[in-house]
Design an enzyme around this catalytic site. Structure first.
Site, mmCIF file in Angstrom:
data_model
loop_
_atom_site.group_PDB
_atom_site.id
_atom_site.type_symbol
_atom_site.label_atom_id
_atom_site.label_comp_id
_atom_site.label_asym_id
_atom_site.label_seq_id
_atom_site.Cartn_x
_atom_site.Cartn_y
_atom_site.Cartn_z
ATOM 1 N N GLU A 53 -8.027 18.094 3.586
ATOM 2 C CA GLU A 53 -8.497 19.596 3.602
ATOM 3 C C GLU A 53 -9.502 19.771 2.231
ATOM 4 O O GLU A 53 -10.413 20.411 2.431
ATOM 5 C CB GLU A 53 -7.368 20.733 3.372
ATOM 6 C CG GLU A 53 -6.377 20.508 4.784
ATOM 7 C CD GLU A 53 -5.276 19.781 4.289
ATOM 8 O OE1 GLU A 53 -5.305 18.746 3.748
ATOM 9 O OE2 GLU A 53 -4.174 20.013 5.004
ATOM 10 N N ALA A 154 8.555 -16.148 10.230
ATOM 11 C CA ALA A 154 7.957 -16.975 10.980
ATOM 12 C C ALA A 154 9.020 -18.114 11.463
ATOM 13 O O ALA A 154 9.977 -18.471 10.553
ATOM 14 C CB ALA A 154 6.615 -17.608 10.344
ATOM 15 N N ALA A 162 12.855 -23.036 8.365
ATOM 16 C CA ALA A 162 12.650 -24.097 7.369
ATOM 17 C C ALA A 162 13.400 -25.514 7.869
ATOM 18 O O ALA A 162 14.470 -25.384 8.680
ATOM 19 C CB ALA A 162 13.271 -23.597 6.107
ATOM 20 N N SER A 168 9.015 -25.149 4.253
ATOM 21 C CA SER A 168 8.748 -24.271 5.291
ATOM 22 C C SER A 168 7.199 -23.951 5.235
ATOM 23 O O SER A 168 6.849 -22.776 6.102
ATOM 24 C CB SER A 168 9.541 -22.990 5.065
ATOM 25 O OG SER A 168 9.132 -22.528 3.797
ATOM 26 N N LEU A 204 3.279 -12.481 -2.920
ATOM 27 C CA LEU A 204 3.596 -11.346 -2.400
ATOM 28 C C LEU A 204 2.566 -10.393 -2.467
ATOM 29 O O LEU A 204 2.967 -9.099 -2.858
ATOM 30 C CB LEU A 204 4.916 -10.922 -2.902
ATOM 31 C CG LEU A 204 6.268 -11.765 -2.819
ATOM 32 C CD1 LEU A 204 7.382 -11.327 -3.523
ATOM 33 C CD2 LEU A 204 6.445 -12.055 -1.162
ATOM 34 N N ARG A 207 -3.995 -9.802 0.439
ATOM 35 C CA ARG A 207 -5.375 -10.706 0.256
ATOM 36 C C ARG A 207 -6.254 -10.355 1.448
ATOM 37 O O ARG A 207 -5.874 -10.005 2.555
ATOM 38 C CB ARG A 207 -5.119 -11.946 -0.112
ATOM 39 C CG ARG A 207 -4.377 -12.335 -1.369
ATOM 40 C CD ARG A 207 -3.799 -13.677 -1.455
ATOM 41 N NE ARG A 207 -3.073 -14.238 -0.378
ATOM 42 C CZ ARG A 207 -1.943 -14.403 -0.499
ATOM 43 N NH1 ARG A 207 -1.029 -13.689 -0.995
ATOM 44 N NH2 ARG A 207 -1.068 -14.973 0.657
ATOM 45 N N GLU A 269 10.215 -9.733 3.684
ATOM 46 C CA GLU A 269 10.146 -11.448 4.196
ATOM 47 C C GLU A 269 10.681 -12.299 3.055
ATOM 48 O O GLU A 269 10.989 -11.907 1.941
ATOM 49 C CB GLU A 269 8.598 -11.432 4.454
ATOM 50 C CG GLU A 269 7.859 -11.587 3.547
ATOM 51 C CD GLU A 269 6.446 -12.053 3.667
ATOM 52 O OE1 GLU A 269 5.696 -11.156 4.374
ATOM 53 O OE2 GLU A 269 5.891 -13.002 3.180
ATOM 54 N N ALA A 275 17.320 -11.148 4.863
ATOM 55 C CA ALA A 275 17.118 -10.469 5.952
ATOM 56 C C ALA A 275 18.621 -10.421 6.862
ATOM 57 O O ALA A 275 18.622 -9.286 7.415
ATOM 58 C CB ALA A 275 16.184 -11.258 7.014
ATOM 59 N N GLY A 276 19.527 -11.656 6.629
ATOM 60 C CA GLY A 276 20.566 -11.261 7.438
ATOM 61 C C GLY A 276 21.436 -9.982 6.937
ATOM 62 O O GLY A 276 22.111 -9.345 7.559
HETATM 63 C C1 AOF Z 1 -1.863 18.066 3.187
HETATM 64 N N1 AOF Z 1 -2.850 17.057 3.280
HETATM 65 O O1 AOF Z 1 -3.984 15.170 3.102
HETATM 66 C C2 AOF Z 1 -1.720 14.890 2.780
HETATM 67 C C3 AOF Z 1 -0.625 16.088 2.755
HETATM 68 O O2 AOF Z 1 2.068 14.188 -3.884
HETATM 69 P P1 AOF Z 1 0.904 15.231 -3.001
HETATM 70 O O3 AOF Z 1 0.489 16.333 -4.078
HETATM 71 O O4 AOF Z 1 -0.210 14.639 -2.702
HETATM 72 O O5 AOF Z 1 1.731 15.769 -1.918
HETATM 73 C C4 AOF Z 1 2.379 14.860 -0.852
HETATM 74 C C5 AOF Z 1 3.147 15.506 0.269
HETATM 75 O O6 AOF Z 1 1.897 16.599 0.660
HETATM 76 C C6 AOF Z 1 3.227 14.598 1.165
HETATM 77 O O7 AOF Z 1 4.466 14.541 1.305
HETATM 78 C C7 AOF Z 1 3.017 15.261 2.605
HETATM 79 O O8 AOF Z 1 4.073 16.324 2.783
HETATM 80 C C8 AOF Z 1 1.856 16.355 2.105
HETATM 81 N N2 AOF Z 1 0.553 15.359 2.364
HETATM 82 N N3 AOF Z 1 -0.637 17.381 2.946
HETATM 83 O O9 AOF Z 1 -2.039 19.153 3.199
HETATM 84 C C9 AOF Z 1 -2.915 15.852 2.996
HETATM 85 N N4 AOF Z 1 -1.762 13.926 2.509
HETATM 86 ZN ZN ZN Z 2 -2.160 19.635 0.849
#
Ligand code: AOF
Ligand code: ZN
Length: 343
Positions: A53, A154, A162, A168, A204, A207, A269, A275-276
Site C-alpha cells: 500500500e 529424486a 542412491a 547419487s 543448498l 542459483r 531435501e 525425510a523419514g
Molecule cells: C500489508 N501490506 O504489503 C504486507 C502485509 O514485519 P512487517 O511489518 O512487514 O509486517 C508483517 C505482517 O504484515 C505480515 O505478517 C502480514 O500480516 C502483513 N503483511 N500487510 O498491509 C503488505 N506484506
Molecule cells: Zn501494511
C-alpha cells in the site's frame, strides 16, 4: 465499476506475483484508483521492506483522495516494517478499500475494521481464490504456528535415491535440477541432514540458469540438522548464504527452532532418514518427487520409513503430474490429515 475493480485486483495479483518471494512476509499487491476509477498507482511488498500500500500510495500521491485502494491482502493495522497501512490509507483520503484475502496474523490482521471505523467503505473476499496460491505457505505458517514443509526427492522409477555405494549424483537430468532451483527460490529455509551434507557437500543455495547464486539477502536460510560435525571447509559454510546448525533431528524441535527464526516455508531435501522422521511425524505438507526414467535394482529408498505391512501405506493426493525434460515430476499432498493443497 465492479468490472474495473476486478481488473484492478488482477493487476494487483500480477504485481505481487512479479515481485516474488517476500518471506517471512506475504507478498501483497496494491492498485490505487482515483475517484473516477482510473489507475493512478501500483505497488507490491518489498522484501524486508515497505508494504504494498505504501508503494502504491506514493505513486498515486494526491490522486488517491476520494479513490479506491484494491489490495490482495487486508491492510495491516500494526507497526512493523512500515507504520500501519490502515493509517496510510486513512491519511491519503481513500473512500473505499477492496480486499481479496483477510490477514490471519494476530497483530497485523483486523485492518478492515479499523478502516470501517474511520468511515472508509471496505469490501473483502474479492477474487480471494485467485489471490491465494502464492501466499499459501505463509498463511499455513501463520495459522498453524509452524513452517509449511515441502519435501523434495529424486529417485529412479523403482524409488531408489542412491546406489548401494552411496553415489547419487545425478539421478535426474539438468532440467529437473533447474526446476528445483525455481522451487527453492520460493522458500525461506533449505533443510538437510548432517549425513547428506557429509556425503554430497551440497551448496543448498538458490542459483540462476547460469548456476550463479542469487544475492546473499535473497538466499533462503541454510539449515543443517543432526549431531555429526561438519568440517568448516564444506560448502554449506561458504559466504553465499547464511547457515544455521540445529543439533537435533527431531522434527518438532527443528520446526520450532525454525519458527523462532521466522521461517515460514521449509524446503526439506537431502537424506532419506531425515525425510523419514518428518514423514512419520506427519510433518510433510507437500511432496515434490522427481522420478528419473531409469532403474537401479538395489540401493537406498527415497524415504526411510517404518512401514511393516501394507496397512501402513500412506496415500498421496496427486496435485500435479508432468514431464520436466526426460524426468517425471509429481507434486502431491500427503493424504493422511486434511490439508490445503499447494502446487
Ligand atoms: C500489508 N501490506 O504489503 C504486507 C502485509 O514485519 P512487517 O511489518 O512487514 O509486517 C508483517 C505482517 O504484515 C505480515 O505478517 C502480514 O500480516 C502483513 N503483511 N500487510 O498491509 C503488505 N506484506
Ligand atoms: Zn501494511
Amino acid at each position: 465499476m465492479q468490472g474495473r475493480i476486478e481488473t484492478a485486483m488482477r493487476r494487483a495479483i500480477d504485481a505481487a506475483r512479479e515481485r516474488g518471494n517476500c518471506l517471512p512476509n506475504p507478498t501483497v499487491g496494491c492498485v490505487v484508483l482515483d475517484a473516477d476509477g482510473v489507475e493512478v498507482g501500483v505497488g507490491a511488498t518489498v522484501r524486508q521492506g515497505a508494504h504494498a500500500e505504501i508503494e502504491a500510495l506514493a505513486a498515486a500521491g494526491e490522486r488517491a483522495r476520494g479513490g479506491t485502494a484494491v489490495v490482495t491482502l487486508e491492510p495491516c493495522r500494526h507497526v512493523g516494517n512500515t507504520g500501519p497501512c490502515t493509517e496510510a490509507l486513512i491519511r491519503a483520503g481513500v473512500a473505499r478499500v477492496v480486499v481479496a484475502q483477510t490477514d490471519p496474523h494476530p497483530e497485523a490482521g483486523g485492518g478492515a475494521d479499523v478502516l470501517r471505523a474511520a468511515g472508509i467503505e471496505v469490501e473483502t473476499g474479492v477474487l480471494a481464490d485467485e489471490a491465494e496460491p502464492h501466499n499459501r505457505a505463509w498463511r499455513f505458517a501463520v495459522t498453524h504456528g509452524r513452517p509449511f514443509v515441502t519435501w523434495k526427492y529424486a529417485a529412479t522409477l523403482d524409488g531408489l535415491s542412491a546406489a548401494p555405494d552411496g553415489s547419487s549424483k545425478w539421478i535426474t537430468g539438468p532440467d529437473a535440477r533447474r526446476d528445483v532451483q525455481q522451487y527453492r527460490s520460493q522458500c525461506d529455509a533449505i533443510v538437510a541432514g548432517t549425513g547428506a551434507v557429509l556425503a554430497d557437500d551440497p551448496r543448498l543455495t538458490v542459483r540462476d540458469a547460469d548456476d550463479l547464486p542469487l544475492p546473499y539477502e535473497l538466499q533462503p536460510l541454510r539449515v543443517v540438522v543432526g549431531e555429526s560435525t561438519i568440517p568448516n571447509y564444506y560448502r554449506v559454510f561458504d559466504r553465499v548464504a547464511p547457515t544455521l546448525m540445529i543439533q537435533s533431528r527431531e522434527p518438532e524441535e527443528v520446526l520450532a527452532k525454525l519458527a523462532e527464526n521466522h521461517v515460514k516455508h521449509v524446503w526439506l531435501e537431502g537424506g532419506p532418514r531425515l525425510a523419514g522422521g518428518f514423514w512419520k511425524a506427519g510433518l510433510i505438507d507437500r511432496v515434490i518427487g522427481y522420478i528419473a526414467p531409469s532403474m537401479l535394482g538395489s540401493g537406498r529408498a527415497a524415504l526411510e520409513g517404518e512401514a511393516a505391512t501394507l496397512a501402513d501405506l500412506r496415500p498421496i493426493q496427486i496435485d500435479d503430474l508432468r514431464m520436466i525434460g526426460p524426468d517425471i515430476r509429481i507434486v502431491g499432498t500427503p493424504g493422511q490429515a486434511p490439508r490445503e493443497t499447494y502446487v
